[in-house]
Scaffold this motif. Sequence first.
Motif, short mmCIF file in Angstrom:
data_model
loop_
_atom_site.label_atom_id
_atom_site.label_comp_id
_atom_site.label_asym_id
_atom_site.label_seq_id
_atom_site.Cartn_x
_atom_site.Cartn_y
_atom_site.Cartn_z
N GLY A 21 22.66 -12.30 -2.18
CA GLY A 21 22.00 -11.24 -2.92
C GLY A 21 20.76 -10.71 -2.22
O GLY A 21 20.42 -9.54 -2.36
N SER A 22 20.08 -11.57 -1.48
CA SER A 22 18.86 -11.12 -0.81
C SER A 22 19.22 -10.07 0.24
O SER A 22 18.57 -9.02 0.35
N HIS A 71 28.59 -15.68 -6.25
CA HIS A 71 28.29 -17.12 -6.17
C HIS A 71 27.29 -17.55 -7.23
O HIS A 71 26.69 -18.62 -7.14
N LYS A 72 27.09 -16.71 -8.23
CA LYS A 72 26.32 -17.14 -9.39
C LYS A 72 27.27 -17.30 -10.57
O LYS A 72 27.58 -18.39 -10.95
N ASP A 123 19.38 -4.67 -9.86
CA ASP A 123 19.62 -6.01 -9.31
C ASP A 123 20.40 -6.82 -10.35
O ASP A 123 19.83 -7.41 -11.26
N ASP A 165 26.17 -10.77 -7.38
CA ASP A 165 26.53 -12.02 -6.68
C ASP A 165 27.76 -12.65 -7.32
O ASP A 165 27.78 -12.85 -8.55
C1 LIG Z 1 19.61 -15.00 -7.16
C2 LIG Z 1 19.03 -13.64 -7.23
C3 LIG Z 1 18.82 -12.90 -6.06
C4 LIG Z 1 19.02 -13.46 -4.68
O1 LIG Z 1 20.35 -13.74 -4.41
P1 LIG Z 1 20.75 -14.80 -3.28
O2 LIG Z 1 22.22 -14.70 -3.29
O3 LIG Z 1 20.21 -16.11 -3.72
O4 LIG Z 1 20.14 -14.35 -1.99
C5 LIG Z 1 18.35 -11.61 -6.21
N1 LIG Z 1 18.09 -11.09 -7.41
C6 LIG Z 1 18.27 -11.78 -8.56
C7 LIG Z 1 17.98 -11.14 -9.87
C8 LIG Z 1 18.75 -13.08 -8.50
O5 LIG Z 1 18.93 -13.77 -9.64
#
Ligand SMILES: *Cc1c(COP(=O)(O)O)cnc(C)c1O
Length: 452
Positions: A143-144, A287-288, A256, A285
């Motif tokens: 996500g970054s 992977h969340k 986001d 994402d």
């Molecule tokens: C986890 C998260 C990110 C970052 O994602 P990664 O996959 O860990 O790099 C960005 N924004 C939000 C709102 C997140 O919860």
Amino acid sequence: MWNIEEFTEAAGITVGELAAYVDRSQRGDEPAISRRPPRELAERLRLGELIAKGGMTPETFRDFLRTFLGEGTRLHHPAYLGHQSASPDFPAALADFIHGATNNPMAIYEMGAAAATVEFEVLRWMLAKVGFPAGGGVLTHGGSLANLTALLAARARAVPEAWEDGMPGDLVILAPASAHYSVSRAASILGLGQRAMVPLATDHLGRIDITKLPDISGRRVMALVAAACATGTGLYDDLRAIGEWCRERDVWFHVDGAHGASALLAEEHAHLLDGIELADSVIWDAHKMLRTSSLAAAVLVRRENDLDAAFKQEASYLFYGERGFDLIGRTVECTKAELGLKIFLNLAWRGERGLGEYVARQYATAHRFWELARRRPGFALPYEPESNIVCFRYGDADHADLRERLMAEGAFYLTSAELDGVRHLRVTVMAPATDDATLEALLDTIEALHGG
Ligand SMILES: *Cc1c(COP(=O)(O)O)cnc(C)c1O
């Protein structure tokens, strides 16, 4: 060359050990985490010896793997309530295994036509979910990187000449202070600098206050960033109101949705994302909350060309266009893993419906935790959860210390977050195995630890 017999034997051992690991983990038979110091662990795993001499065999591999698994963090464990990393489902795990064996880095189509096509179709599905019928996308390693890519597309729109000439000094990004840190990092990486981050007014829980959106006359706004949902609290911004405000002013609206976009799959929660279709870009994402291993994130844009423009000024191709199918023009990465396969196999196995049910179940369990905690004296819960993330406090305990003590025996793993300057404990319900008994046990333990 691979010794096929040896591979088959080792793979069989891996499956057996992993099956036992997941089984014990989801039953909660073992501690959720282990935090043995690295020196001791290196010895236990005989790392020095194996690095120096090699010679691992299926038998020594079995011993190694068993110890390795036992000394890690168990994301399938009912008391794993920590960071927002998926409790992965096995179809996604199979995808990782397949990628490990085939290694088709498909950002260039000819390096993996099947994997690339799977990514195209997964993206097409995600675009439809978000409501971008003429959109485009790409999967990135996290996500970054996805936020950075989306903001790069926003920059290309605001200052098309920046790619050639570098950055003007007056661009700003509007975001609440609660935005994920990767957003302000992206500002510096993109050459805007931290001074470009203009904080939006929020309520006491860090949500964008839509009655206090700023006057931007005379300002060059590159993007406004909203959260769906915020990392710390798991609360969603009002996307429709913010999106309309952005439309009226022609401001790039970035959502986001790293954690919370998956709620689009759950009928009873999809309303939290109402207005997401007004966004110019979204990240999501897998992977969340889509149960894939780390990492697999999507950058989605409402107008397909915007993503190509992020990396150069002339769009090179469209989906299944005539000039090739390479994804490489849309990513920071050059070599890229077969990320789409992880998402695809989970979808193919569980269906969109099954994934949506998972999201709904996790959100419901978090809500249940909120209800159970609220009933007990001493627990303070500053908001009703909208997702599977809940922040709370217990009495006047030192919450950093309380967290350490909860984790000392590995019985629970949870995180903490600051809300309005005050440290709270933070529970994220990721594992399908988390049930009422786990939640009550956590509350009991907190009461007992704090001299209850
Ligand atoms: C986890 C998260 C990110 C970052 O994602 P990664 O996959 O860990 O790099 C960005 N924004 C939000 C709102 C997140 O919860």
